[in-house]
Design a protein around this motif. Sequence first.
Motif, PDB file in Angstrom:
ATOM      1  N   LEU A  19       0.844  -1.188   0.000  1.00 23.26           N
ATOM      2  CA  LEU A  19       0.000   0.000   0.000  1.00 23.26           C
ATOM      3  C   LEU A  19       0.878   1.237   0.000  1.00 23.26           C
ATOM      4  O   LEU A  19       1.942   1.256   0.631  1.00 23.26           O
ATOM      5  CB  LEU A  19      -0.874   0.066   1.247  1.00 23.26           C
ATOM      6  N   VAL A  20       0.422   2.272  -0.672  1.00 25.97           N
ATOM      7  CA  VAL A  20       0.985   3.603  -0.479  1.00 25.97           C
ATOM      8  C   VAL A  20      -0.130   4.498   0.059  1.00 25.97           C
ATOM      9  O   VAL A  20      -1.322   4.274  -0.205  1.00 25.97           O
ATOM     10  CB  VAL A  20       1.574   4.209  -1.765  1.00 25.97           C
ATOM     11  N   GLU A  26       7.286  -1.777   9.223  1.00 26.57           N
ATOM     12  CA  GLU A  26       6.818  -0.411   9.379  1.00 26.57           C
ATOM     13  C   GLU A  26       6.691   0.276   8.018  1.00 26.57           C
ATOM     14  O   GLU A  26       7.365  -0.088   7.048  1.00 26.57           O
ATOM     15  CB  GLU A  26       7.798   0.379  10.250  1.00 26.57           C
ATOM     16  N   ALA A  27       5.832   1.289   7.985  1.00 27.07           N
ATOM     17  CA  ALA A  27       5.705   2.091   6.770  1.00 27.07           C
ATOM     18  C   ALA A  27       6.983   2.892   6.530  1.00 27.07           C
ATOM     19  O   ALA A  27       7.617   3.381   7.473  1.00 27.07           O
ATOM     20  CB  ALA A  27       4.513   3.035   6.892  1.00 27.07           C
ATOM     21  N   TYR A  83       4.008   7.438   1.916  1.00 24.39           N
ATOM     22  CA  TYR A  83       4.584   6.308   2.639  1.00 24.39           C
ATOM     23  C   TYR A  83       4.152   5.009   1.969  1.00 24.39           C
ATOM     24  O   TYR A  83       3.081   4.939   1.348  1.00 24.39           O
ATOM     25  CB  TYR A  83       4.132   6.306   4.102  1.00 24.39           C
ATOM     26  N   ARG A  84       4.973   3.980   2.119  1.00 24.77           N
ATOM     27  CA  ARG A  84       4.653   2.657   1.592  1.00 24.77           C
ATOM     28  C   ARG A  84       4.765   1.640   2.708  1.00 24.77           C
ATOM     29  O   ARG A  84       5.689   1.696   3.537  1.00 24.77           O
ATOM     30  CB  ARG A  84       5.610   2.276   0.459  1.00 24.77           C
ATOM     31  N   ILE A  85       3.797   0.704   2.742  1.00 25.07           N
ATOM     32  CA  ILE A  85       3.820  -0.358   3.740  1.00 25.07           C
ATOM     33  C   ILE A  85       3.640  -1.696   3.042  1.00 25.07           C
ATOM     34  O   ILE A  85       2.860  -1.815   2.084  1.00 25.07           O
ATOM     35  CB  ILE A  85       2.714  -0.135   4.806  1.00 25.07           C
ATOM     36  N   ASP A  86       4.390  -2.678   3.485  1.00 28.41           N
ATOM     37  CA  ASP A  86       4.371  -4.018   2.897  1.00 28.41           C
ATOM     38  C   ASP A  86       3.314  -4.851   3.633  1.00 28.41           C
ATOM     39  O   ASP A  86       3.533  -5.276   4.759  1.00 28.41           O
ATOM     40  CB  ASP A  86       5.756  -4.661   3.025  1.00 28.41           C
ATOM     41  N   ALA A 103      10.347   2.116  -5.701  1.00 28.56           N
ATOM     42  CA  ALA A 103      11.275   1.412  -4.813  1.00 28.56           C
ATOM     43  C   ALA A 103      11.778   2.323  -3.706  1.00 28.56           C
ATOM     44  O   ALA A 103      11.754   3.546  -3.817  1.00 28.56           O
ATOM     45  CB  ALA A 103      12.455   0.868  -5.623  1.00 28.56           C
ATOM     46  N   VAL A 104      12.227   1.709  -2.625  1.00 26.90           N
ATOM     47  CA  VAL A 104      12.789   2.438  -1.491  1.00 26.90           C
ATOM     48  C   VAL A 104      14.275   2.179  -1.437  1.00 26.90           C
ATOM     49  O   VAL A 104      14.738   1.056  -1.631  1.00 26.90           O
ATOM     50  CB  VAL A 104      12.143   1.979  -0.164  1.00 26.90           C
ATOM     51  N   GLY A 105      15.054   3.240  -1.184  1.00 26.97           N
ATOM     52  CA  GLY A 105      16.489   3.033  -1.038  1.00 26.97           C
ATOM     53  C   GLY A 105      17.287   4.224  -1.497  1.00 26.97           C
ATOM     54  O   GLY A 105      16.784   5.114  -2.190  1.00 26.97           O
TER      55      GLY A 105
END
Length: 716
Positions: free
Chosen positions: A114-115, A138-139, A129-132, A219-221
Amino acid sequence: MTLPRLSVLAFALATALSGAAHAAHAAPEAPAATHAKRAITHEDVWLMKRVGAPTVSPDGKWAVFSVTDPAYDSKEQWSDLWIKSLNDDSAPRRLTFSKGGEGAVNWSPDSRQLVFTAKRDGDDTSQIYRIDIAGGGEAQRLTTLTLGARTPRFSPDGKQLLFVSDVFPGAASEEDNKRIARERKDRKYNVRAYESFPPRFFDKWLDDKKVRLFVMDAAVGAGMPPPRDVLAGTKLAELPGFGGGQGDDGQSLDAVWSEDGKTIVFTASTNRDEAARAPGYTQIFALPAAGGEVQQLTQDKHRYKALKFSRDGKTLFALTEEEAPGKVYDVTRLASLAWPVTNPVPKILTASLDRSISRFALPDGANRIVFSYEHAGLEQLHSIKYDGSDLRAESSPATGAIGSFNAGGKAVVGVWESAINPPEVYSFTGTPGGQPKRLTSFNVERAAAIDWQAPEHFWFKASDGRMIHNMIIKPANFDPTKKYPLFSVIHGGAANMWRDQFVLRWNYHLLAKPGYVVLLTDYKGSTGYGEEFARAIQGDPLKGPAEELNEAVDEAVKKYSYIDGSKLAAGGASYGGHLANWLQATTTRYKAIVSHAGEMDLIMQWGTSDSIYGREVNSGGPVWENLPVWRDQSPVMQGGNHAKGTGFTTPILISVGELDYRVPANNALMNFATQQRLNVPSKLLVFPEENHWILKGENSRYFYNEVHGWLAKYLK
């Protein structure tokens, strides 16, 4: 929030959901223990959980929605995301734990992530924010933009995000936005400057920021490229009238991805700079996701919104309003365009339906559009084939209103409520017999303890020939052998409708609590009865509707023996406040009047409100043309009619939010000045921190107490 409180909530949810029945019941199930029911309190109204619109996962297995746990002190209020399985009767579970709350939820195409947008610790503005969901954890924050981010949308392959943000004039990068923000914070002077209309919206002064569409990697990073402003440098974005719909968080651009992910389709206006002298047209545009020039897809004078693609990507659906020249109201219809667009003229799918479509969804596999519309106090589901044929009713609760719904896979999930059933999440598909099924029980136990009755509906034929719909609300401990004063409560709008729903600001049962029968009338100008009915106030903004309100009171007194026709009161807010002022000026039948955010002078309201062109259309032309309606239907101009047996004599309670820019406080000040000049019993309440509505808990409690006190003083 303490653990014991969570445990009690979890127990209540598990108990209620273990045997969840379909939602066609008009009232929630009673708790196991039998207790005497009690009259509603302000705490009941204010502290009911506020259940937000659900977002269904693409595979149709999950629904995510917000739940606000309200408090009288806003610092103690919580709002979080909850998730509910659509495959079983397990209880919903909380996904987030933050006071600030989350919004604009969007699922990844694989239904695993989810975002959403939120303002968390360290955020000056809302960020993405993104949550798996599948993997947990955590988001994670995805954006750190100076001017924040809104309405994120995953691309069809899940690798990119499309969202809305703003830029300062002249800014070409995020570094420019940071620099300009810093310069503005440090400057020595403080001024607002405007060269176009409107300068204000509801309770906010507008600024010069420009709305834009951005694309970024999902993507996150570290090392991820910054978001791209895909409208930067386009001819469309440079137009002086370019912009989006105005909301509390700024302008919005309703944007979606094409199913192949190669194109971004969105709605925008090109004549926002003409708001003071012309209707606003919102057209459909497209641009390559990789960047390039914008293509205008529609070429008419309509408004478009709520864009959605069919699953096969071959059809683009939207809601549209014609913006007919010289008319004050246009029915909202469903429209479609074949994709790719070769013909700029959309097909109107609901041309034969004389009702405004509120919202729609596209469940998989049905080749049908599910939608809702208002009618006579209710809002229920209907559907139509993609080609506009075979319009039919879908299974809906027999009472109340479906306030929101969303499709994912084959599932359609939404929020249903009624005047005696505060909002809960329901499934409208996939149950035995096709009946709606309640999925949550946040408010069921509290609602079951209250002594309240569902609204009673009745119609009558007005002297102008129109059939007028009404609802009657009875007080707690109602005894049909007794006599009760009548309080006619008038809805705002005027393009609005009284609905069988749980209302926070003018709760029907709380108003009735001291022992009043409440009358809710949909006067001409209301929605839910067709285009002509809503347009009927053109050139007759107050007099005609007020006559229908008076006739509704007469009909109710005649129809219901328990109403005391010698003890009548009337009141309302916004357009309802306008009409309350008109009733006070033109009849002496009421013993008391309540007016919140009501206009006194049509000319003053035209000149100080945040919207003016529609008022000209409704009155037949601008104020300087000396048209009769500007004077003849301004309540203040009726003050000298005492020789006719009318004029201002009825005691009136006047209230206003000091931050109201839709019906500015000068109306209330003029109203109070008029009453005091004529020595009419009157009281003025000014709420310094409120806008068009009273939204703070303690202010709301005070307001209800004042209304009850005013009515008691003159009715009992």
